[in-house]
Enzyme design. Structure first.
Site, PDB file in Angstrom:
ATOM      1  N   LYS A   1       1.112  -1.144   0.477  1.00  0.00           N
ATOM      2  CA  LYS A   1       0.211  -0.041   0.505  1.00  0.00           C
ATOM      3  C   LYS A   1       1.056   0.846   0.018  1.00  0.00           C
ATOM      4  O   LYS A   1       0.265   2.345  -1.036  1.00  0.00           O
ATOM      5  CB  LYS A   1      -0.992   0.393   0.920  1.00  0.00           C
ATOM      6  CG  LYS A   1      -2.781  -0.411   1.383  1.00  0.00           C
ATOM      7  CD  LYS A   1      -2.887  -0.795   2.589  1.00  0.00           C
ATOM      8  CE  LYS A   1      -2.289  -0.597   3.536  1.00  0.00           C
ATOM      9  NZ  LYS A   1      -2.201  -2.326   4.149  1.00  0.00           N
TER      10      LYS A   1
ATOM     11  N   ARG B   1      -9.509   1.878   8.659  1.00  0.00           N
ATOM     12  CA  ARG B   1      -8.813   0.570   8.540  1.00  0.00           C
ATOM     13  C   ARG B   1     -10.299  -0.131   9.566  1.00  0.00           C
ATOM     14  O   ARG B   1      -9.758  -1.411   9.963  1.00  0.00           O
ATOM     15  CB  ARG B   1      -7.644   0.917   9.257  1.00  0.00           C
ATOM     16  CG  ARG B   1      -6.245   0.002   8.868  1.00  0.00           C
ATOM     17  CD  ARG B   1      -5.241   0.101   9.959  1.00  0.00           C
ATOM     18  NE  ARG B   1      -4.545  -0.614   9.479  1.00  0.00           N
ATOM     19  CZ  ARG B   1      -3.005  -0.251   8.833  1.00  0.00           C
ATOM     20  NH1 ARG B   1      -3.680   1.471   8.572  1.00  0.00           N
ATOM     21  NH2 ARG B   1      -1.999  -0.782   8.756  1.00  0.00           N
TER      22      ARG B   1
ATOM     23  N   ARG C   1      10.983  -6.681   6.003  1.00  0.00           N
ATOM     24  CA  ARG C   1      11.190  -5.072   5.050  1.00  0.00           C
ATOM     25  C   ARG C   1      12.267  -4.431   6.334  1.00  0.00           C
ATOM     26  O   ARG C   1      11.912  -4.871   7.136  1.00  0.00           O
ATOM     27  CB  ARG C   1       9.847  -5.178   5.916  1.00  0.00           C
ATOM     28  CG  ARG C   1       9.149  -3.506   5.280  1.00  0.00           C
ATOM     29  CD  ARG C   1       7.931  -2.849   5.064  1.00  0.00           C
ATOM     30  NE  ARG C   1       6.746  -2.908   6.479  1.00  0.00           N
ATOM     31  CZ  ARG C   1       5.700  -2.878   6.355  1.00  0.00           C
ATOM     32  NH1 ARG C   1       5.113  -2.343   4.773  1.00  0.00           N
ATOM     33  NH2 ARG C   1       5.431  -2.744   7.464  1.00  0.00           N
TER      34      ARG C   1
ATOM     35  N   ARG D   1      10.831  -1.776  11.457  1.00  0.00           N
ATOM     36  CA  ARG D   1       9.827  -1.367  12.552  1.00  0.00           C
ATOM     37  C   ARG D   1      10.272  -2.493  13.501  1.00  0.00           C
ATOM     38  O   ARG D   1      10.013  -3.965  12.808  1.00  0.00           O
ATOM     39  CB  ARG D   1       8.946  -1.459  11.093  1.00  0.00           C
ATOM     40  CG  ARG D   1       8.875   0.036  10.767  1.00  0.00           C
ATOM     41  CD  ARG D   1       7.604   0.718  10.222  1.00  0.00           C
ATOM     42  NE  ARG D   1       6.309  -0.450  10.088  1.00  0.00           N
ATOM     43  CZ  ARG D   1       4.886   0.085  10.055  1.00  0.00           C
ATOM     44  NH1 ARG D   1       4.797   0.826   7.882  1.00  0.00           N
ATOM     45  NH2 ARG D   1       4.139  -0.581   9.807  1.00  0.00           N
TER      46      ARG D   1
ATOM     47  N   ARG E   1      -1.033  -8.154  13.704  1.00  0.00           N
ATOM     48  CA  ARG E   1      -1.100  -7.240  13.146  1.00  0.00           C
ATOM     49  C   ARG E   1      -2.280  -8.597  11.918  1.00  0.00           C
ATOM     50  O   ARG E   1      -3.460  -7.576  11.125  1.00  0.00           O
ATOM     51  CB  ARG E   1       0.117  -6.644  11.843  1.00  0.00           C
ATOM     52  CG  ARG E   1       0.300  -5.102  13.287  1.00  0.00           C
ATOM     53  CD  ARG E   1       1.683  -4.871  12.119  1.00  0.00           C
ATOM     54  NE  ARG E   1       2.407  -4.155  10.896  1.00  0.00           N
ATOM     55  CZ  ARG E   1       2.766  -4.646  10.231  1.00  0.00           C
ATOM     56  NH1 ARG E   1       3.872  -4.812  10.426  1.00  0.00           N
ATOM     57  NH2 ARG E   1       2.484  -3.683   9.309  1.00  0.00           N
TER      58      ARG E   1
HETATM   59  P1  AMP Z   1       1.463   0.685   8.604  1.00  0.00           P
HETATM   60  O1  AMP Z   1       2.783   2.354   8.725  1.00  0.00           O
HETATM   61  O2  AMP Z   1      -0.238   1.899   7.823  1.00  0.00           O
HETATM   62  O3  AMP Z   1       1.492  -0.086   8.941  1.00  0.00           O
HETATM   63  O4  AMP Z   1       1.031   1.720  10.353  1.00  0.00           O
HETATM   64  C1  AMP Z   1       0.872   1.384  10.917  1.00  0.00           C
HETATM   65  C2  AMP Z   1       0.417   1.199  12.250  1.00  0.00           C
HETATM   66  O5  AMP Z   1      -0.184   2.784  12.553  1.00  0.00           O
HETATM   67  C3  AMP Z   1      -0.352  -0.105  12.669  1.00  0.00           C
HETATM   68  O6  AMP Z   1      -0.381  -1.198  13.258  1.00  0.00           O
HETATM   69  C4  AMP Z   1      -1.601   0.667  13.887  1.00  0.00           C
HETATM   70  O7  AMP Z   1      -0.705   0.017  15.023  1.00  0.00           O
HETATM   71  C5  AMP Z   1      -1.338   2.141  13.415  1.00  0.00           C
HETATM   72  N1  AMP Z   1      -1.983   2.908  12.318  1.00  0.00           N
HETATM   73  C6  AMP Z   1      -2.712   2.690  10.844  1.00  0.00           C
HETATM   74  N2  AMP Z   1      -3.074   3.661  10.323  1.00  0.00           N
HETATM   75  C7  AMP Z   1      -4.562   3.170  11.513  1.00  0.00           C
HETATM   76  C8  AMP Z   1      -5.748   3.216  10.898  1.00  0.00           C
HETATM   77  N3  AMP Z   1      -6.412   3.614  10.764  1.00  0.00           N
HETATM   78  N4  AMP Z   1      -6.672   2.638  12.898  1.00  0.00           N
HETATM   79  C9  AMP Z   1      -6.276   2.670  13.520  1.00  0.00           C
HETATM   80  N5  AMP Z   1      -4.277   2.597  13.973  1.00  0.00           N
HETATM   81  C10 AMP Z   1      -3.788   2.670  12.406  1.00  0.00           C
END
Ligand code: AMP
Length: 212
Positions: free
Chosen positions: A16, A91, A126, A159, A170
Site C-alpha cells: 500500500k 481500517r 522489510r 520497524r 497485525r
Molecule cells: P502502517 O504503517 O499503515 O502499517 O500502520 C502502522 C500502525 O499504525 C498500525 O499497525 C496501527 O497500529 C497504526 N495505524 C495506522 N493506521 C491506522 C488506522 N487507520 N487505525 C488504527 N490504527 C492505525
C-alpha cells in the site's frame, strides 16, 4: 481523467505505502498515510504519539477516535482539496463511517490482493527509513547502499511492528477489523480489485490502469 479521491486497502505488506506514494507523486496529490502520521507524532514525542506508540509496537490498531481526529485535520489542509490517496485509513468500519460523515466520497478504493504466504515473506525482510518513510526489502527491493535510504540518505531500520509476534497480531487485526471494509466498499460500488503479486513496477501499472 484519473480518479483522484482514492483509498488503498490491503493486508499489511500488500505494498500500500509503496504504491500509494508512486501514484500520488504521479498524480501530484498527497499521500495521506495514518501510519506515517502516527510515527511522526511519536518522533516528536507528542501526547498523541505516546498514546499511539504502545498500540503500534504491539501490532494493534490505535483507537478509532485518535485516528479519525488526525485524518479530519489533514483532509482540511489546502493540498488535499484537489485529491488525495488515503493509505492505511480507514481500517475499521467505524472509521469508514466517520469518513463518510465528514462528507468525503471516495471515487475508488483500490484493494491490493496478496496471499498470506507472500505477506509473511515481504514483512519478514522489510526495512523502513524513519526519516522519509520509504520502504525496502532486504532481498526483493534492496537499497543501492546496504542500510541507507536511496531517497534521503537516512539509516534504514526494521520497524518494531515488523517483528514476528507483532506481524501475527497485525494480520489478526486486519482479518477481524479491516477485511470487512472490502464488502463495505463493494456495496457502495467503489471497490477496485488489483492483483498485488509480482514486481512493484508491474503492480504499479495495474493500479494505473485500474484508476484511469
Ligand atoms: P502502517 O504503517 O499503515 O502499517 O500502520 C502502522 C500502525 O499504525 C498500525 O499497525 C496501527 O497500529 C497504526 N495505524 C495506522 N493506521 C491506522 C488506522 N487507520 N487505525 C488504527 N490504527 C492505525
Amino acid at each position: 481523467m484519473s480518479k483522484r479521491r482514492l483509498m488503498f486497502l490491503g493486508p499489511p505488506g500488500a505494498g500500500k505505502g509503496t504504491q500509494a506514494q508512486r501514484l500520488a507523486d504521479d498524480l501530484g496529490i498527497p499521500q495521506i498515510s495514518t501510519g506515517d502520521m502516527l510515527r511522526e507524532a511519536r518522533r516528536k514525542g507528542s501526547e498523541l504519539g505516546r498514546k499511539a506508540g504502545e498500540f503500534m509496537d504491539a501490532g494493534e490498531l490505535v483507537p478509532d477516535s485518535v485516528v479519525i481526529g488526525i485524518v479530519k485535520e489533514r483532509l482540511e489542509e489546502a493540498d488535499a482539496q484537489n485529491g488525495f490517496i488515503l493509505d492505511g485509513f480507514p481500517r475499521t468500519v467505524a472509521q469508514a463511517e466517520a469518513l463518510a460523515a465528514m462528507g468525503v466520497e471516495l471515487e475508488g478504493v483500490v484493494n491490493i490482493r496478496v496471499s498470506q504466504a507472500e505477506v509473511l515473506r515481504r514483512l519478514g525482510g522489510r526495512l523502513t527509513c524513519p526519516g522519509c518513510g520509504a520502504s525496502y526489502h532486504e532481498e526483493f527491493s534492496p537499497p543501492n547502499v546496504a542500510g541507507i535510504c536511496d531517497k534521503c540518505g537516512g539509516e534504514l531500520v526494521r520497524r518494531p511492528d515488523d517483528q514476528p509476534d507483532a506481524i501475527r497480531q497485525r494480520l489478526e487485526s486486519y482479518q477481524a477489523k479491516t477485511a470487512p471494509l472490502i464488502a463495505f466498499y463493494d456495496r457502495l460500488g467503489s471497490l477496485i480489485d488489483v492483483d498485488g503479486e509480482g514486481a512493484p513496477s508491474l503492480v504499479e501499472t495495474r493500479i494505473r490502469e485500474a484508476v484511469d
